[in-house]
Design a protein around this motif. Structure first.
Motif, PDB file in Angstrom:
ATOM      1  N   ASN A 217      38.605  16.895  12.575  1.00 19.29           N
ATOM      2  CA  ASN A 217      38.203  17.111  11.144  1.00 19.29           C
ATOM      3  C   ASN A 217      37.639  18.701  11.111  1.00 19.29           C
ATOM      4  O   ASN A 217      37.981  19.205   9.734  1.00 19.29           O
ATOM      5  N   ALA A 218      37.369  19.407  12.246  1.00 20.65           N
ATOM      6  CA  ALA A 218      37.528  20.796  11.928  1.00 20.65           C
ATOM      7  C   ALA A 218      37.755  21.246  13.445  1.00 20.65           C
ATOM      8  O   ALA A 218      37.195  20.789  14.483  1.00 20.65           O
ATOM      9  N   CYS A 219      38.655  22.406  13.396  1.00 20.00           N
ATOM     10  CA  CYS A 219      39.128  22.762  14.796  1.00 20.00           C
ATOM     11  C   CYS A 219      38.991  24.021  14.787  1.00 20.00           C
ATOM     12  O   CYS A 219      38.584  24.973  13.788  1.00 20.00           O
ATOM     13  N   PHE A 231      42.856  16.740   1.739  1.00 24.20           N
ATOM     14  CA  PHE A 231      42.108  17.972   1.813  1.00 24.20           C
ATOM     15  C   PHE A 231      40.912  17.730   1.200  1.00 24.20           C
ATOM     16  O   PHE A 231      39.799  18.402   1.628  1.00 24.20           O
ATOM     17  N   ILE A 232      40.553  16.988  -0.060  1.00 24.47           N
ATOM     18  CA  ILE A 232      39.306  16.812  -0.716  1.00 24.47           C
ATOM     19  C   ILE A 232      38.649  16.037   0.419  1.00 24.47           C
ATOM     20  O   ILE A 232      37.201  16.360   0.435  1.00 24.47           O
ATOM     21  N   GLY A 233      38.912  15.053   0.805  1.00 31.29           N
ATOM     22  CA  GLY A 233      38.266  14.307   1.723  1.00 31.29           C
ATOM     23  C   GLY A 233      37.620  15.008   3.008  1.00 31.29           C
ATOM     24  O   GLY A 233      36.472  14.762   3.223  1.00 31.29           O
ATOM     25  N   SER A 234      38.549  15.645   3.460  1.00 31.44           N
ATOM     26  CA  SER A 234      38.008  16.692   4.660  1.00 31.44           C
ATOM     27  C   SER A 234      36.980  17.484   4.169  1.00 31.44           C
ATOM     28  O   SER A 234      36.023  17.776   5.021  1.00 31.44           O
ATOM     29  N   ILE A 235      37.113  18.319   3.098  1.00 32.85           N
ATOM     30  CA  ILE A 235      36.051  19.085   2.546  1.00 32.85           C
ATOM     31  C   ILE A 235      34.806  18.431   2.492  1.00 32.85           C
ATOM     32  O   ILE A 235      33.582  18.884   2.666  1.00 32.85           O
ATOM     33  N   ASN A 236      34.832  17.260   1.650  1.00 33.23           N
ATOM     34  CA  ASN A 236      33.648  16.322   1.428  1.00 33.23           C
ATOM     35  C   ASN A 236      33.167  16.057   2.727  1.00 33.23           C
ATOM     36  O   ASN A 236      31.746  16.224   2.840  1.00 33.23           O
ATOM     37  N   ALA A 237      33.807  15.621   3.821  1.00 33.81           N
ATOM     38  CA  ALA A 237      33.047  15.088   5.308  1.00 33.81           C
ATOM     39  C   ALA A 237      32.431  16.438   5.771  1.00 33.81           C
ATOM     40  O   ALA A 237      31.419  16.190   6.379  1.00 33.81           O
ATOM     41  N   GLY A 258      31.535  25.595  19.865  1.00 30.86           N
ATOM     42  CA  GLY A 258      30.738  26.603  19.149  1.00 30.86           C
ATOM     43  C   GLY A 258      29.697  25.942  18.477  1.00 30.86           C
ATOM     44  O   GLY A 258      29.241  24.964  18.773  1.00 30.86           O
ATOM     45  N   GLY A 259      29.582  26.756  17.291  1.00 31.63           N
ATOM     46  CA  GLY A 259      28.579  26.174  16.446  1.00 31.63           C
ATOM     47  C   GLY A 259      28.985  25.937  15.072  1.00 31.63           C
ATOM     48  O   GLY A 259      30.230  25.795  14.935  1.00 31.63           O
ATOM     49  N   TRP A 260      28.262  25.987  13.954  1.00 31.85           N
ATOM     50  CA  TRP A 260      28.645  25.652  12.585  1.00 31.85           C
ATOM     51  C   TRP A 260      29.699  26.630  11.963  1.00 31.85           C
ATOM     52  O   TRP A 260      30.551  26.300  10.969  1.00 31.85           O
ATOM     53  N   GLU A 261      30.006  27.783  12.866  1.00 32.82           N
ATOM     54  CA  GLU A 261      30.818  28.714  12.343  1.00 32.82           C
ATOM     55  C   GLU A 261      32.476  27.840  12.381  1.00 32.82           C
ATOM     56  O   GLU A 261      33.376  28.523  11.611  1.00 32.82           O
ATOM     57  N   ILE A 262      32.361  26.987  13.123  1.00 35.15           N
ATOM     58  CA  ILE A 262      33.723  26.434  13.480  1.00 35.15           C
ATOM     59  C   ILE A 262      33.989  25.595  11.921  1.00 35.15           C
ATOM     60  O   ILE A 262      35.280  25.750  11.441  1.00 35.15           O
ATOM     61  N   VAL A 263      32.974  24.666  11.627  1.00 41.22           N
ATOM     62  CA  VAL A 263      33.089  24.118  10.319  1.00 41.22           C
ATOM     63  C   VAL A 263      33.193  24.871   9.222  1.00 41.22           C
ATOM     64  O   VAL A 263      34.252  24.685   8.536  1.00 41.22           O
ATOM     65  N   ASP A 264      32.510  26.105   9.051  1.00 40.39           N
ATOM     66  CA  ASP A 264      32.861  26.949   7.869  1.00 40.39           C
ATOM     67  C   ASP A 264      33.880  27.707   7.718  1.00 40.39           C
ATOM     68  O   ASP A 264      34.682  27.642   6.977  1.00 40.39           O
ATOM     69  N   ALA A 265      34.478  27.967   9.145  1.00 41.37           N
ATOM     70  CA  ALA A 265      35.991  28.675   8.929  1.00 41.37           C
ATOM     71  C   ALA A 265      37.087  27.458   8.464  1.00 41.37           C
ATOM     72  O   ALA A 265      37.927  27.916   8.016  1.00 41.37           O
ATOM     73  N   TYR A 266      36.956  26.163   9.240  1.00 41.61           N
ATOM     74  CA  TYR A 266      37.848  25.354   8.716  1.00 41.61           C
ATOM     75  C   TYR A 266      37.915  24.973   7.493  1.00 41.61           C
ATOM     76  O   TYR A 266      38.953  24.547   6.816  1.00 41.61           O
TER      77      TYR A 266
END
Length: 327
Positions: A217-219, A231-237, A258-266
């Motif tokens: 879901n985030a790489c 895309f919308i489903g991924s962003i919402n998740a 790593g940390g939440w920077e992974i989620v923020d970037a993806y």
């Protein structure tokens, strides 16, 4: 050997029969790819180890190994998450576990249906035939409908036979999402959103270790396929887990922990594709015309493996999603 020198008597047919029985019992031993070289297991939290795989596509050189198998060593045994893309990868994971502990396998967790993450289940079952393997019911359904065999053949083709001998062994225990499991003294909270990277994605949170398994879901530093995703489903998740989970150790499906920077970037990449397509859709442009414009808008991601290969498909998939949302 001349015929008159072949041993006679009861020992010869018994020996021959024994050889035949061994051949029948282990038909895959002769028809399998080579062992995968060892990759190091890195401890990212107390008792939590991640084998960070290559971020390339499956090739003969990497033998299809491209995800991040992980294992947790508890008081009573070992829990494995996403043991990899082949029986060879699964065996390599087991070798790394045995360098750390000789405790038994307690459970295997699969994050989603894409075979680069779970075809290593076969090796886990060979080591512990009764070990429960957990996955979302949609994953169980898709594997039963042939998704496992499709991934076996996909890996065979991409690696030119280096994953030979792999058999699709899907999850045996369904998890709907929202459950809390207690395994080996650790708590596993399951998070499910209906349509993210696929329709079968589970994220696993371990509060005691302040850790979260993101699946694909985030790489981190890797763009992955969205053929089955939203895309919308991924962003919402991603927004949903960030709002409810307080973990500090995030393990992506591909790329470094790593940390939440992974989620923020993806999330920024996914949003950039979707919002870019939505804006250009209003002006009547085709997906083919949109790609170079969006590539320029997302230039910060151009060096991520998978960017060049996936962006065109992502624009087309986002176009269909935007188009569906418009009606």
């Amino acid at each position: 050997m001349p015929l008159d020198r072949i041993p006679h008597g009861p020992s010869w047919p018994i020996a021959l029969l024994s050889c035949l029985m061994l051949a029948l019992a282990f038909p895959a031993l002769a028809d399998r790819g080579p062992d995968l070289p060892d990759y190091p297991a890195e401890q990212v939290a107390p008792g939590l180890y991640v084998i960070h795989g290559p971020v390339d596509y499956p090739t003969p050189e990497n033998q299809g190994f491209m995800n991040n198998p992980a294992f947790l060593v508890t008081e009573t045994g070992v829990i494995v998450v996403d043991p990899g893309s082949s029986v060879q990868t699964g065996e390599m994971v087991l070798r790394q576990i045995r360098k750390v502990t000789d405790k038994p396998l307690l459970a295997v967790l699969n994050t989603h249906v894409h075979g680069d993450h779970w075809l290593g289940n076969q090796a886990m079952l060979a080591a512990a035939p009764q070990v429960p393997i957990y996955g979302h019911p949609e994953m169980l359904k898709l594997v039963a409908e042939g998704a496992g065999e499709e991934w076996v053949q996909r890996m065979m083709s991409a690696t030119e036979g280096a994953t030979e001998g792999t058999v699709a062994e899907g999850p045996t225990h369904p998890l709907e999402g929202g459950e809390t499991l207690s395994i080996g003294g650790l708590t596993f909270k399951t998070h499910y959103f209906p349509h993210v990277h696929s329709t079968s994605d589970l994220m696993f949170e371990i509060p005691e270790l302040d850790a979260l398994f993101l699946g694909d879901n985030a790489c981190n530093g890797r763009i992955v396929r969205m053929d089955d995703g939203s895309f919308i489903g991924s962003i919402n998740a991603l927004d949903g887990v960030k709002a409810t989970v307080t973990a500090s150790v995030l393990i992506p499906g591909h790329g470094q922990t790593g940390g939440w920077e992974i989620v923020d970037a993806y999330r920024a990449y996914l949003t950039g594709v979707y919002d870019g397509v939505a804006a250009l859709y209003e002006s009547g442009g085709s997906d083919f015309e949109m790609r170079p414009i969006i590539a320029e808008q997302l230039v910060r991601f151009k060096d991520w493996p998978g960017f060049e290969e996936e962006l065109g498909k992502h624009v087309s998939l986002a176009y269909l999603e935007v188009e569906a949302d418009a009606f």
